[in-house]
Design a protein around this motif. Structure first.
Motif, PDB file in Angstrom:
ATOM      1  N   ILE A   8      -5.581  38.045  32.832  1.00 15.57           N
ATOM      2  CA  ILE A   8      -4.612  36.632  32.885  1.00 15.57           C
ATOM      3  C   ILE A   8      -3.178  37.025  32.891  1.00 15.57           C
ATOM      4  O   ILE A   8      -2.575  37.886  32.301  1.00 15.57           O
ATOM      5  CB  ILE A   8      -5.175  36.207  31.288  1.00 15.57           C
ATOM      6  CG1 ILE A   8      -6.525  35.764  31.153  1.00 15.57           C
ATOM      7  CG2 ILE A   8      -4.228  34.836  31.326  1.00 15.57           C
ATOM      8  CD1 ILE A   8      -6.881  35.489  29.820  1.00 15.57           C
ATOM      9  N   CYS A  13       1.122  31.777  32.176  1.00 16.73           N
ATOM     10  CA  CYS A  13       0.284  30.752  31.490  1.00 16.73           C
ATOM     11  C   CYS A  13       1.111  29.672  30.732  1.00 16.73           C
ATOM     12  O   CYS A  13       1.857  29.852  29.985  1.00 16.73           O
ATOM     13  CB  CYS A  13      -0.696  31.351  30.430  1.00 16.73           C
ATOM     14  SG  CYS A  13      -1.788  30.432  29.764  1.00 16.73           S
ATOM     15  N   LYS A  14       0.493  28.378  30.876  1.00 15.99           N
ATOM     16  CA  LYS A  14       1.147  27.133  30.312  1.00 15.99           C
ATOM     17  C   LYS A  14       0.265  26.704  29.004  1.00 15.99           C
ATOM     18  O   LYS A  14       0.652  25.822  28.596  1.00 15.99           O
ATOM     19  CB  LYS A  14       1.321  25.885  31.177  1.00 15.99           C
ATOM     20  CG  LYS A  14       2.232  26.131  32.543  1.00 15.99           C
ATOM     21  CD  LYS A  14       2.344  25.066  33.322  1.00 15.99           C
ATOM     22  CE  LYS A  14       1.089  24.628  34.075  1.00 15.99           C
ATOM     23  NZ  LYS A  14       1.446  23.454  34.942  1.00 15.99           N
ATOM     24  N   GLY A  15      -0.888  27.443  28.716  1.00 19.51           N
ATOM     25  CA  GLY A  15      -1.294  27.301  27.429  1.00 19.51           C
ATOM     26  C   GLY A  15      -2.283  25.796  27.566  1.00 19.51           C
ATOM     27  O   GLY A  15      -2.372  25.176  26.483  1.00 19.51           O
ATOM     28  N   CYS A  16      -2.745  25.438  28.727  1.00 14.48           N
ATOM     29  CA  CYS A  16      -3.174  24.040  28.902  1.00 14.48           C
ATOM     30  C   CYS A  16      -4.539  24.081  28.367  1.00 14.48           C
ATOM     31  O   CYS A  16      -5.131  23.069  28.211  1.00 14.48           O
ATOM     32  CB  CYS A  16      -3.216  23.429  30.376  1.00 14.48           C
ATOM     33  SG  CYS A  16      -4.387  24.532  31.278  1.00 14.48           S
ATOM     34  N   GLU A  17      -5.161  25.192  28.073  1.00 15.63           N
ATOM     35  CA  GLU A  17      -6.420  25.395  27.488  1.00 15.63           C
ATOM     36  C   GLU A  17      -7.782  25.045  28.359  1.00 15.63           C
ATOM     37  O   GLU A  17      -8.758  24.891  27.865  1.00 15.63           O
ATOM     38  CB  GLU A  17      -6.575  24.707  26.027  1.00 15.63           C
ATOM     39  CG  GLU A  17      -5.991  25.360  24.885  1.00 15.63           C
ATOM     40  CD  GLU A  17      -6.551  24.591  23.610  1.00 15.63           C
ATOM     41  OE1 GLU A  17      -6.140  23.610  23.455  1.00 15.63           O
ATOM     42  OE2 GLU A  17      -7.389  25.353  22.821  1.00 15.63           O
ATOM     43  N   LEU A  18      -7.396  24.585  29.573  1.00  6.66           N
ATOM     44  CA  LEU A  18      -8.567  24.295  30.320  1.00  6.66           C
ATOM     45  C   LEU A  18      -9.618  25.355  30.680  1.00  6.66           C
ATOM     46  O   LEU A  18     -10.705  25.186  30.630  1.00  6.66           O
ATOM     47  CB  LEU A  18      -8.099  23.814  31.822  1.00  6.66           C
ATOM     48  CG  LEU A  18      -7.344  22.612  32.093  1.00  6.66           C
ATOM     49  CD1 LEU A  18      -6.837  22.376  33.393  1.00  6.66           C
ATOM     50  CD2 LEU A  18      -8.365  21.463  31.685  1.00  6.66           C
ATOM     51  N   CYS A  19      -8.935  26.637  30.883  1.00  4.83           N
ATOM     52  CA  CYS A  19      -9.929  27.736  30.837  1.00  4.83           C
ATOM     53  C   CYS A  19     -10.705  28.050  29.612  1.00  4.83           C
ATOM     54  O   CYS A  19     -11.716  28.446  29.612  1.00  4.83           O
ATOM     55  CB  CYS A  19      -9.137  28.941  31.322  1.00  4.83           C
ATOM     56  SG  CYS A  19      -7.876  29.413  29.979  1.00  4.83           S
ATOM     57  N   LEU A  30      -6.528  30.676  22.713  1.00  6.85           N
ATOM     58  CA  LEU A  30      -5.019  30.827  23.019  1.00  6.85           C
ATOM     59  C   LEU A  30      -4.554  31.940  21.943  1.00  6.85           C
ATOM     60  O   LEU A  30      -5.087  31.958  20.795  1.00  6.85           O
ATOM     61  CB  LEU A  30      -4.275  29.446  22.615  1.00  6.85           C
ATOM     62  CG  LEU A  30      -4.666  28.355  23.799  1.00  6.85           C
ATOM     63  CD1 LEU A  30      -3.819  27.127  23.550  1.00  6.85           C
ATOM     64  CD2 LEU A  30      -4.638  28.806  25.177  1.00  6.85           C
ATOM     65  N   ALA A  42      -3.476  31.956  27.080  1.00  5.02           N
ATOM     66  CA  ALA A  42      -4.906  32.340  27.065  1.00  5.02           C
ATOM     67  C   ALA A  42      -5.113  33.770  27.244  1.00  5.02           C
ATOM     68  O   ALA A  42      -4.276  34.629  27.513  1.00  5.02           O
ATOM     69  CB  ALA A  42      -5.648  31.800  28.086  1.00  5.02           C
ATOM     70  N   CYS A  60      -8.110  26.954  36.282  1.00  3.94           N
ATOM     71  CA  CYS A  60      -6.675  27.050  36.068  1.00  3.94           C
ATOM     72  C   CYS A  60      -5.743  26.608  37.068  1.00  3.94           C
ATOM     73  O   CYS A  60      -5.904  27.068  38.195  1.00  3.94           O
ATOM     74  CB  CYS A  60      -6.449  28.550  35.887  1.00  3.94           C
ATOM     75  SG  CYS A  60      -4.616  28.802  35.600  1.00  3.94           S
ATOM     76  N   PRO A  61      -5.043  25.617  36.646  1.00  4.22           N
ATOM     77  CA  PRO A  61      -4.266  24.741  37.761  1.00  4.22           C
ATOM     78  C   PRO A  61      -3.299  25.746  38.356  1.00  4.22           C
ATOM     79  O   PRO A  61      -2.649  25.399  39.464  1.00  4.22           O
ATOM     80  CB  PRO A  61      -3.583  23.613  36.761  1.00  4.22           C
ATOM     81  CG  PRO A  61      -3.680  24.016  35.519  1.00  4.22           C
ATOM     82  CD  PRO A  61      -5.088  25.140  35.266  1.00  4.22           C
ATOM     83  N   ASP A  62      -2.780  26.871  37.754  1.00  3.85           N
ATOM     84  CA  ASP A  62      -1.686  27.887  38.196  1.00  3.85           C
ATOM     85  C   ASP A  62      -2.053  29.119  38.647  1.00  3.85           C
ATOM     86  O   ASP A  62      -1.333  30.056  39.007  1.00  3.85           O
ATOM     87  CB  ASP A  62      -0.636  28.059  37.094  1.00  3.85           C
ATOM     88  CG  ASP A  62       0.028  26.640  36.906  1.00  3.85           C
ATOM     89  OD1 ASP A  62       0.836  26.227  37.392  1.00  3.85           O
ATOM     90  OD2 ASP A  62      -0.547  26.143  35.801  1.00  3.85           O
ATOM     91  N   CYS A  64      -3.662  31.521  37.198  1.00  2.00           N
ATOM     92  CA  CYS A  64      -3.123  32.679  36.322  1.00  2.00           C
ATOM     93  C   CYS A  64      -4.276  33.744  36.090  1.00  2.00           C
ATOM     94  O   CYS A  64      -4.119  34.910  35.442  1.00  2.00           O
ATOM     95  CB  CYS A  64      -2.760  32.196  35.157  1.00  2.00           C
ATOM     96  SG  CYS A  64      -1.267  30.940  35.117  1.00  2.00           S
ATOM     97  N   ILE A  65      -5.681  33.445  36.354  1.00  2.79           N
ATOM     98  CA  ILE A  65      -6.632  34.251  36.113  1.00  2.79           C
ATOM     99  C   ILE A  65      -7.689  34.901  37.243  1.00  2.79           C
ATOM    100  O   ILE A  65      -7.850  34.195  38.016  1.00  2.79           O
ATOM    101  CB  ILE A  65      -7.861  33.181  35.224  1.00  2.79           C
ATOM    102  CG1 ILE A  65      -7.182  32.641  34.199  1.00  2.79           C
ATOM    103  CG2 ILE A  65      -8.871  34.486  34.695  1.00  2.79           C
ATOM    104  CD1 ILE A  65      -8.047  31.789  33.319  1.00  2.79           C
TER     105      ILE A  65
HETATM  106  S1  SF4 Z   1      -6.164  27.440  32.399  1.00  3.90           S
HETATM  107 FE1  SF4 Z   1      -4.538  28.720  33.315  1.00  3.90          FE
HETATM  108  S2  SF4 Z   1      -2.535  27.992  32.534  1.00  3.90           S
HETATM  109 FE2  SF4 Z   1      -4.231  26.927  31.464  1.00  3.90          FE
HETATM  110  S3  SF4 Z   1      -4.394  28.113  29.369  1.00  3.90           S
HETATM  111 FE3  SF4 Z   1      -5.874  28.655  30.975  1.00  3.90          FE
HETATM  112  S4  SF4 Z   1      -4.788  30.671  32.103  1.00  3.90           S
HETATM  113 FE4  SF4 Z   1      -3.203  29.234  31.102  1.00  3.90          FE
END
Ligand code: SF4
Ligand code: SF4
Length: 71
Positions: A8, A13-19, A30, A42, A60-62, A64-65
């Motif tokens: 990761i 990471c923006k901490g959106c918690e989707l993952c 988180l 994350a 993950c929208p960005d 990051c993973i």
């Molecule tokens: S989905 Fe991506 S941006 Fe969102 S918490 Fe997980 S790693 Fe971070």
């Protein structure tokens, strides 16, 4: 059973918690501390539970993973 691991990019990471929500085996959680942007990021709370399904990487929208599947 196939096992996996994820890498990761915690700085992005923006901490959106989707993952965290997407993971079927509750691997991700988180962090307790902020990254340089001020977000909880994350991380693998239960690395042994990862099955390498790549679900977290897809949501993950960005992007990051990065998911690695192990034999
Ligand atoms: S989905 Fe991506 S941006 Fe969102 S918490 Fe997980 S790693 Fe971070
Ligand atoms: S690859 Fe699958 S099992 Fe592993 S952390 Fe991501 S969602 Fe969870």
């Amino acid at each position: 059973m196939a096992k996996g691991t994820v890498e990761i990019d915690t700085a992005r990471c923006k901490g959106c918690e989707l993952c965290v929500v997407a993971c079927p085996t509750d691997v991700l959680a988180l962090s307790q501390t902020f990254n340089s942007k001020g977000y909880y990021y994350a991380q693998m709370a239960k690395p042994d539970e990862c099955i390498g399904c790549a679900g977290c990487g897809y949501v993950c929208p960005d992007a990051c993973i990065t998911v690695y599947k192990q034999k």
